[in-house]
Design a protein around this motif. Structure first.
Motif, short mmCIF file in Angstrom:
data_model
loop_
_atom_site.label_atom_id
_atom_site.label_comp_id
_atom_site.label_asym_id
_atom_site.label_seq_id
_atom_site.Cartn_x
_atom_site.Cartn_y
_atom_site.Cartn_z
N PRO A 1 0.80 -1.23 0.00
CA PRO A 1 0.00 0.00 0.00
C PRO A 1 0.84 1.27 0.00
O PRO A 1 0.39 2.30 -0.54
N ALA A 2 2.03 1.23 0.58
CA ALA A 2 2.89 2.42 0.58
C ALA A 2 3.26 2.83 -0.83
O ALA A 2 3.61 3.99 -1.07
N PHE A 3 3.17 1.90 -1.77
CA PHE A 3 3.45 2.23 -3.17
C PHE A 3 2.18 2.47 -3.97
O PHE A 3 2.00 3.54 -4.57
N HIS B 1 -4.40 -0.78 -7.42
CA HIS B 1 -4.84 0.60 -7.58
C HIS B 1 -5.08 1.27 -6.24
O HIS B 1 -5.36 0.62 -5.23
N GLY B 2 -5.00 2.61 -6.27
CA GLY B 2 -5.12 3.40 -5.05
C GLY B 2 -6.45 3.27 -4.35
O GLY B 2 -6.55 3.55 -3.15
N ASP B 3 -7.50 2.86 -5.07
CA ASP B 3 -8.82 2.65 -4.44
C ASP B 3 -8.95 1.25 -3.85
O ASP B 3 -10.04 0.83 -3.50
N GLU B 4 -7.82 0.52 -3.77
CA GLU B 4 -7.72 -0.84 -3.22
C GLU B 4 -8.23 -1.92 -4.17
O GLU B 4 -8.23 -3.10 -3.80
N SER B 5 -8.62 -1.56 -5.38
CA SER B 5 -9.04 -2.58 -6.34
C SER B 5 -7.83 -3.27 -6.95
O SER B 5 -6.73 -2.70 -7.00
N VAL B 6 -8.05 -4.50 -7.39
CA VAL B 6 -7.00 -5.31 -7.99
C VAL B 6 -7.55 -5.89 -9.29
O VAL B 6 -8.69 -6.37 -9.33
N ASN B 7 -6.75 -5.85 -10.35
CA ASN B 7 -7.19 -6.37 -11.64
C ASN B 7 -6.23 -7.46 -12.10
O ASN B 7 -5.02 -7.25 -12.16
N ASP C 1 9.26 -9.24 8.21
CA ASP C 1 10.30 -8.29 8.60
C ASP C 1 10.86 -7.57 7.38
O ASP C 1 11.08 -6.34 7.40
N LEU C 2 11.12 -8.32 6.31
CA LEU C 2 11.67 -7.70 5.10
C LEU C 2 10.66 -6.75 4.46
O LEU C 2 11.03 -5.69 3.96
N LEU C 3 9.38 -7.13 4.48
CA LEU C 3 8.37 -6.26 3.87
C LEU C 3 8.13 -5.00 4.69
O LEU C 3 7.83 -3.94 4.14
N ARG C 4 8.26 -5.11 6.01
CA ARG C 4 8.19 -3.88 6.83
C ARG C 4 9.32 -2.92 6.44
O ARG C 4 9.10 -1.72 6.29
N SER C 5 10.52 -3.47 6.28
CA SER C 5 11.66 -2.64 5.90
C SER C 5 11.45 -2.04 4.51
O SER C 5 11.79 -0.88 4.27
N GLN C 6 10.88 -2.83 3.60
CA GLN C 6 10.64 -2.33 2.25
C GLN C 6 9.59 -1.22 2.25
O GLN C 6 9.71 -0.23 1.52
N LYS D 1 14.13 8.27 -3.69
CA LYS D 1 15.00 7.51 -4.59
C LYS D 1 14.56 6.05 -4.64
O LYS D 1 14.53 5.43 -5.72
N LYS D 2 14.21 5.49 -3.49
CA LYS D 2 13.75 4.11 -3.45
C LYS D 2 12.39 3.98 -4.14
O LYS D 2 12.11 2.99 -4.82
N PHE D 3 11.55 4.99 -3.96
CA PHE D 3 10.24 4.98 -4.60
C PHE D 3 10.38 4.99 -6.12
O PHE D 3 9.68 4.27 -6.83
N GLU D 4 11.32 5.78 -6.63
CA GLU D 4 11.56 5.84 -8.06
C GLU D 4 12.10 4.51 -8.58
O GLU D 4 11.76 4.07 -9.69
N ALA D 5 12.93 3.85 -7.78
CA ALA D 5 13.43 2.53 -8.17
C ALA D 5 12.28 1.54 -8.28
O ALA D 5 12.24 0.72 -9.21
#
Length: 329
Positions: free
Chosen positions: A20-22, A161-167, A198-203, A211-215
């Motif tokens: 969701p952060a992305f 998608h930002g409205d929580e829908s998935v296609n 743990d890894l997904l929390r860090s991500q 910069k990470k968001f752009e990656a």
């Protein structure tokens, strides 16, 4: 008795964009396939109708739903107020190895429980319900790709998608080229188990860095490129995209790769693979290589075959594979 069978998944590109952060800021996209390695969940009326027996890596025998220790079992059974049952799970592959086993279990449990009540459930609905359980009720810091992949099955392009829908969209390929793709993929177990949470929390935390968001956005673009290549029946870019995506993923947070994983990966590339990646959140589990079939003999001679897991694509997602008699209430 009801038995469900739910496939594990292999994610090729775009992983992490289902967090969701992305996707609440930019549309996420993942390209993945399910494979013929499965989670099985069997549900049967228990002899003592006032108790619940659960068998997974341990056995629980409880009288009240709130006494259940396993969080996914507890939340799913509470959703349906289900007691007086014996539920067993068994898997082809251990948990924590990067193939989406946790979500496959959730999807399979939901499918079995709903079938126990006589309800047939679509893949999209199973994916949605599994997300509600794992993310909404249990509070796991995970994304949505594994639930929809396991529920729907097949080679898919999944957008978030930002409205929580998935296609979920099927990748349409020439059957001969799809078979070639399947044959060019080799998977090896590199050992250990990881804590995906743990890894997904860090991500998730890393995505607050621009910069990470752009990656991560670039990784989504790679998923789009891979979709275009496959739908045009071109496999030339597959290894390159796997390689680029893996290099970017490793840059997001520490712990996604290890020195040992890097050693195995580099050895595979030298042995003839055109690209690859560690599956799942990272740290341990299975590593996937894209290696043209004509190079397999050389590849296996240099890499060995210890830990290799043969597999094929699965096209069907979670299924009810057995329906037997039910005790009278």
């Amino acid at each position: 008795m009801i038995i469900s069978r739910t496939p594990f998944r292999v994610s090729f590109a775009g992983g992490g964009s289902d967090l969701p952060a992305f996707y609440r800021k930019h549309m996420g996209a993942v390209l993945s396939t399910t494979i013929n390695k499965y989670m099985y969940v069997a549900i049967h009326p228990f002899f003592d109708r006032n108790k619940i027996q659960l068998k997974y890596s341990k056995t629980e025998l409880v009288e009240a739903l709130d006494e259940i220790q396993h969080p996914i079992f507890r939340e799913v059974l509470k959703m349906y107020g289900l007691k007086g049952v014996d539920i067993n799970s068994i898997a082809d592959i251990p948990a924590g190895t990067g193939l989406g086993s946790s979500s496959a279990f959730t999807v399979g449990l939901l499918n079995a429980v709903r079938a126990y009540f006589g309800k047939a459930t679509s893949g999209d609905r199973l994916g949605q319900l599994a997300c509600e359980v794992e993310i909404g009720k249990v509070g796991s810091p995970i994304g949505k790709q594994d639930q929809y992949a396991a529920a729907c099955g097949g080679l898919n392009f999944i957008t978030f998608h930002g409205d929580e829908s998935v296609n979920v969209e099927k990748i349409i390929m020439n059957p001969r080229k799809k078979k070639e793709l399947e044959e060019n993929l080799l998977m090896f177990f590199v050992g250990g188990e990881h804590s995906a949470n743990d890894l997904l929390r860090s991500q998730t935390e890393a995505l607050s860095d621009q910069k990470k968001f752009e990656a991560q956005k670039t990784m989504v673009e790679l998923a789009h490129q891979l979709r275009a290549s496959l739908e045009n029946n071109r496999l030339d870019d597959f290894g390159r995209i796997l390689h680029e995506g893996w290099q970017m993923k490793k840059s997001l947070v520490s712990g996604i790769s290890t020195g040992y994983v890097d050693e195995i990966y580099n050895k595979g590339i030298k042995a003839g693979a055109l690209g690859g990646k560690l599956l799942g959140a990272g740290g341990a589990g299975f590593i996937l290589f894209y290696c043209p079939k004509e190079r397999h003999e050389q590849f296996r001679a240099e890499m060995g075959t210890a830990g290799e897991l043969p597999f094929r694509f699965d096209d069907f997602g979670s299924k009810i594979i057995y329906v037997g008699d039910k005790f009278d209430d």
